[in-house]
Design a protein around this motif. Structure first.
Motif, PDB file in Angstrom:
ATOM      1  N   GLN A 137     -12.988  81.716   7.185  1.00 29.35           N
ATOM      2  CA  GLN A 137     -11.543  81.485   7.248  1.00 29.35           C
ATOM      3  C   GLN A 137     -10.901  81.649   5.872  1.00 29.35           C
ATOM      4  O   GLN A 137      -9.800  82.194   5.756  1.00 29.35           O
TER       5      GLN A 137
ATOM      6  N   TYR B 248     -11.561  74.474   6.065  1.00 28.53           N
ATOM      7  CA  TYR B 248     -11.766  75.873   6.418  1.00 28.53           C
ATOM      8  C   TYR B 248     -13.204  76.288   6.161  1.00 28.53           C
ATOM      9  O   TYR B 248     -13.826  75.872   5.173  1.00 28.53           O
ATOM     10  N   THR B 249     -13.722  77.140   7.046  1.00 28.28           N
ATOM     11  CA  THR B 249     -15.027  77.740   6.823  1.00 28.28           C
ATOM     12  C   THR B 249     -14.894  78.844   5.779  1.00 28.28           C
ATOM     13  O   THR B 249     -13.790  79.266   5.428  1.00 28.28           O
TER      14      THR B 249
ATOM     15  N   HIS C 282     -11.432  65.557  14.540  1.00 27.57           N
ATOM     16  CA  HIS C 282     -12.171  66.801  14.365  1.00 27.57           C
ATOM     17  C   HIS C 282     -13.195  66.596  13.249  1.00 27.57           C
ATOM     18  O   HIS C 282     -12.864  66.538  12.074  1.00 27.57           O
TER      19      HIS C 282
ATOM     20  N   CYS D 105      -6.222  77.165  12.105  1.00 27.47           N
ATOM     21  CA  CYS D 105      -7.586  77.288  11.604  1.00 27.47           C
ATOM     22  C   CYS D 105      -8.127  75.968  11.052  1.00 27.47           C
ATOM     23  O   CYS D 105      -9.342  75.795  10.934  1.00 27.47           O
TER      24      CYS D 105
ATOM     25  N   ASP E 259      -9.537  74.580  14.413  1.00 29.17           N
ATOM     26  CA  ASP E 259     -10.237  75.467  15.340  1.00 29.17           C
ATOM     27  C   ASP E 259     -11.156  76.393  14.562  1.00 29.17           C
ATOM     28  O   ASP E 259     -10.704  77.338  13.911  1.00 29.17           O
ATOM     29  N   THR E 260     -12.445  76.119  14.619  1.00 30.44           N
ATOM     30  CA  THR E 260     -13.392  76.940  13.868  1.00 30.44           C
ATOM     31  C   THR E 260     -13.474  78.358  14.421  1.00 30.44           C
ATOM     32  O   THR E 260     -13.977  79.260  13.749  1.00 30.44           O
ATOM     33  N   ASP E 261     -12.946  78.570  15.644  1.00 32.83           N
ATOM     34  CA  ASP E 261     -12.962  79.901  16.247  1.00 32.83           C
ATOM     35  C   ASP E 261     -11.576  80.539  16.205  1.00 32.83           C
ATOM     36  O   ASP E 261     -11.275  81.428  16.991  1.00 32.83           O
TER      37      ASP E 261
END
Length: 376
Positions: free
Chosen positions: A189, A185-186, A328, A118, A121-123
């Motif tokens: 997440q 992290y979003t 990233h 995570c 990878d935002t998805d």
């Protein structure tokens, strides 16, 4: 695994009361994973190898009857999974053992691979959803899958009073709570990691209840002191550190206090009973290390919108391996490749694009490792 006659009596439902710490032969066995070994909280015992057993771990701060009682058998090991506990017990528990403590389950669920995936990878939450065979996300699936093994493992340790610690929250509730650093992290997440920590703790508590051992609730122990908060009791993500997102010294002192408070209550072992919401076993857990493309994570800090040069030194690659680097940021940026030398070392300088926003950014490296397997 049946260790003593007392354990057999306990499993038969007889009421046994232990006097913790009584007698001159009292011994304490500290089992479990990295949260018990003290990963991320040096100094480490040089003889513990990759287990990274720390003299500053909470297990070294246990007090029985008000007296300091460091473990006579400290076998907790970074990276340990549930199946490792039986071997730890065989080497650590004897008829003189008067106390057993452990944390276990986080590696079986795959929290480290999830946190790593995570981070870049935002998805990742969609990926975790797709990996579960039953339509739920894979962390939820794995938590349910390990429940029977937790019960069996705890039951097998009952030749002495057993105290099972849950896992504290390691990331803050809100991205706005990040004050001393920024996590990759979003908000979604963060919500996911915290929710699955709550769920794992719930089933650890239920498994302890069914097995008839003590559960030490640490779920709120780090509230307001998670990673990157103003006064954090958790390590942030660091380059090449297995101690990332693990308790620091203040964190271990807090875990020790929670455990000592539980021991100080002087309660007999609880009677085992099946909780009303014990989950059905969906099948074996999914090995996320084999199912996620886990990156080698580096960090770079951009202070000005000008190109900067980032020196890289990485070991552990196959001789001649081509290692690919990606930055990233707002959008991923290809930073090119470098070739490992005959010793498996990559020494190179990467150019960070001039339009990279100020702040901390992740760099991932991918290539073939010295063992012939792909390192992401």
């Amino acid at each position: 695994l049946q260790l003593t006659t007392q354990g057999e009596l306990a499993s038969a439902g007889l009421s046994l009361t232990f006097n913790i710490g009584a007698g001159p032969t009292f011994m304490y066995a500290a089992l479990g994973d990295s949260f018990s070994s003290g990963e991320g909280n040096p100094p480490f015992d040089a003889n513990s190898g990759s287990c990274d057993r720390s003299s500053a771990s909470y297990v070294e701060q246990v007090k029985v009857n008000g007296n300091a009682d460091p473990p006579s058998a400290f076998v907790a090991c970074s990276g340990a999974v549930i199946n490792d506990v039986a071997g730890q017990a065989l080497s650590a528990i004897s008829p003189s053992t008067g106390l057993v403590t452990l944390t276990i389950g986080g590696n079986d669920v795959g929290f480290a691979p999830i946190a790593t995936d995570c981070a870049v990878d935002t998805d990742c939450l969609s990926t975790l959803q797709a990996l579960a065979p039953s339509g739920i996300d894979v962390a939820d699936y794995n938590i349910r899958a390990i429940y029977p093994s937790l019960v069996n493992t705890y039951e097998a340790l009952r030749s002495a009073p057993v105290y099972v610690l849950g896992y504290p929250q390691i990331v803050p509730a809100l991205t706005s709570d990040e004050a001393s650093c920024v996590l990759p992290y979003t908000q979604a997440q963060l919500d996911f990691i915290r929710a699955r920590t709550v769920e794992l703790d719930h089933y650890i508590a239920d498994a302890a209840e069914q097995a008839g051992v003590h559960y030490v609730d640490t779920s709120t122990a780090f509230d307001g002191h998670e990673a990157c908060t103003g006064t954090s009791w958790v390590n942030t993500i660091a380059v090449g550190s297995r101690g990332s997102l693990h308790p620091n010294q203040l964190g271990h002192e807090t875990l020790a206090q929670a455990l000592n408070n539980a021991i100080g209550q002087g309660l007999p072992d609880p009677a085992g009973q099946t909780p009303a919401d014990a989950p059905a076993n969906p099948g074996p857990p999914v090995n996320l290390k084999e199912n996620l493309s886990l990156p080698t994570i580096l960090w770079t800090t951009v202070q000005h919108n000008t190109p900067i040069q980032e020196g890289i030194h990485l070991a552990g690659w196959l001789d001649g391996a081509i290692v690919h680097f990606v930055l990233h940021s707002t959008t991923p940026a290809d930073l090119g490749t470098a070739t490992a030398d005959a010793n498996g070392v990559v020494d190179t300088t990467l150019t960070i694009p001039a339009d990279t926003p100020a702040g901390q950014h992740l760099i991932t490296a991918q290539g073939v490792g010295a063992d012939g397997n792909t390192i992401f």
